[in-house]
Motif scaffolding. Sequence first.
Motif, short mmCIF file in Angstrom:
data_model
loop_
_atom_site.label_atom_id
_atom_site.label_comp_id
_atom_site.label_asym_id
_atom_site.label_seq_id
_atom_site.Cartn_x
_atom_site.Cartn_y
_atom_site.Cartn_z
N PRO A 92 -16.19 -11.44 20.56
CA PRO A 92 -17.47 -11.71 19.87
C PRO A 92 -18.68 -10.97 20.45
N GLY A 93 -18.51 -10.20 21.53
CA GLY A 93 -19.65 -9.44 22.06
C GLY A 93 -20.80 -10.34 22.45
N ARG A 94 -21.97 -10.10 21.87
CA ARG A 94 -23.14 -10.93 22.17
C ARG A 94 -23.15 -12.26 21.40
N HIS B 29 -11.18 -18.71 24.99
CA HIS B 29 -9.81 -18.39 25.43
C HIS B 29 -9.76 -16.94 25.89
N ASP B 30 -8.72 -16.65 26.69
CA ASP B 30 -8.51 -15.27 27.15
C ASP B 30 -7.74 -14.44 26.14
N ALA B 31 -6.95 -15.10 25.30
CA ALA B 31 -6.11 -14.34 24.37
C ALA B 31 -5.97 -15.11 23.06
N PRO C 9 -22.33 -3.37 27.21
CA PRO C 9 -21.77 -2.44 26.23
C PRO C 9 -22.80 -2.06 25.17
N PHE C 10 -23.72 -2.97 24.91
CA PHE C 10 -24.65 -2.72 23.80
C PHE C 10 -25.74 -1.72 24.18
N ALA C 11 -25.71 -1.28 25.45
CA ALA C 11 -26.56 -0.15 25.82
C ALA C 11 -25.88 1.15 25.37
N ALA D 149 -12.39 -10.45 13.49
CA ALA D 149 -12.46 -9.52 14.62
C ALA D 149 -13.16 -8.26 14.16
N ASN D 150 -14.31 -7.98 14.75
CA ASN D 150 -15.03 -6.75 14.43
C ASN D 150 -15.10 -5.88 15.67
N GLU D 151 -14.64 -4.66 15.55
CA GLU D 151 -14.63 -3.72 16.69
C GLU D 151 -14.00 -4.35 17.93
N1 SAH Z 1 -17.39 -7.95 17.93
C1 SAH Z 1 -18.57 -7.60 18.70
C2 SAH Z 1 -18.27 -6.87 20.02
C3 SAH Z 1 -17.41 -5.66 19.98
S1 SAH Z 1 -17.16 -5.01 21.62
C4 SAH Z 1 -19.54 -6.84 17.83
O1 SAH Z 1 -19.15 -6.47 16.73
O2 SAH Z 1 -20.68 -6.63 18.25
C5 SAH Z 1 -15.54 -5.60 22.02
C6 SAH Z 1 -15.47 -7.06 22.39
O3 SAH Z 1 -14.10 -7.37 22.69
C7 SAH Z 1 -16.25 -7.47 23.62
O4 SAH Z 1 -16.70 -8.78 23.43
C8 SAH Z 1 -15.18 -7.38 24.72
O5 SAH Z 1 -15.50 -8.11 25.87
C9 SAH Z 1 -13.99 -7.94 23.99
N2 SAH Z 1 -12.70 -7.53 24.51
C10 SAH Z 1 -12.30 -6.25 24.77
N3 SAH Z 1 -11.01 -6.22 25.17
C11 SAH Z 1 -10.59 -7.51 25.15
C12 SAH Z 1 -9.34 -8.15 25.45
N4 SAH Z 1 -8.28 -7.45 25.83
N5 SAH Z 1 -9.26 -9.49 25.30
C13 SAH Z 1 -10.32 -10.20 24.88
N6 SAH Z 1 -11.51 -9.67 24.58
C14 SAH Z 1 -11.65 -8.33 24.73
#
Ligand code: SAH
Length: 319
Positions: free
Chosen positions: A63-65, A110-112, A21-23, A125-127
């Motif tokens: 958390p992305g990266r 965790h998944d959720a 995604p970071f591309a 939670a950011n973006e």
């Molecule tokens: N917070 C990071 C990444 C933002 S991209 C930053 O600011 O750089 C969105 C993130 O949410 C990615 O890690 C993606 O894999 C995760 N994500 C997206 N949908 C999700 C879902 N339904 N459940 C859990 N994680 C999810």
Amino acid sequence: MERLDAFMARANAAYYAERDPFADFTTAPEISQVFGELLGLWAGAVWVMMGKPAQVILAEAGPGRGTLMRDALRCIERMMPDFRAALRLHLVETSPRLRAAQSDLPATWHDAVTDIPGGPMVLLANEFLDALPIRQFVRRADGWQERYVAEGAFVEQASLLDLGNHPEGSVVERCDVALELVRHLAARLMRQGGAALLIDYGPAESAPGDSLQALLEGRPADPLREAGRADLTAHVDFAALVRASAPLRPLGPVPQGRFLADLGLFRRIDRLAAGQPPEQAMALLAAARRLAEPDGMGRLFKALALCHPALPLLPGFAV
Ligand code: SAH
């Protein structure tokens, strides 16, 4: 035929699992280390105001990266070792690829958010919310229609939902998953204490409009034709989240620029820049400006905190 939210959930799951995604886009923690540092100290301030519970969950959704949390932990370790000792790190991430990128963090995955174990918690939670699947409804002469996707185009089906009085042609969006998440947080934080900090882009007041967008290799693309190849996002409806968060106390949403400046963004940048060669000092300042200035991410992005009502006014939300 698939309802738009099902389509978006499937497309983004494939996208985050298979692509980098970071591309396609750059997020605040990737722009400046100070973003994660300030959020880490914000979490520490909440912990102090909770009365320093001996154990606290520090959680991050999406958390992305892992950059935000790495910067946060480094800063917490240095500035608030007692908070570091009390916290247990929990990360919510569905993408195996991004989990691997986060694997150096001392965390449980965790998944959720609903899978995070009980106890007082500070959630960041950011973006994250902008990637959650939305539904769209269109006002037609004879009532509301809901949007479905078939072969790369919208198809409409009559909806029985009452979405308010809007002129014909208006598009109204709803993110059920985000609303459910906030209702879950409300129940949990009311019982067990803590706060959630949600940073994302969107207007402060709910407004009709189609905000679904796709980014493919950094450029806008057709959201319906690039399933799994493009990143799909939509504006976060902060006012709807606030309504769903009762009886928590909402702080904000405030523009990201004001939030970060209030937390000391520019003071920290000055410290980092001191003694650096002019080029590096300028780069540090330029990054901070990009995060804080209205024509960068300072105005469109907002910070919203959802807090247990016993907590006092938290840093960054001064009125
Ligand atoms: N917070 C990071 C990444 C933002 S991209 C930053 O600011 O750089 C969105 C993130 O949410 C990615 O890690 C993606 O894999 C995760 N994500 C997206 N949908 C999700 C879902 N339904 N459940 C859990 N994680 C999810």
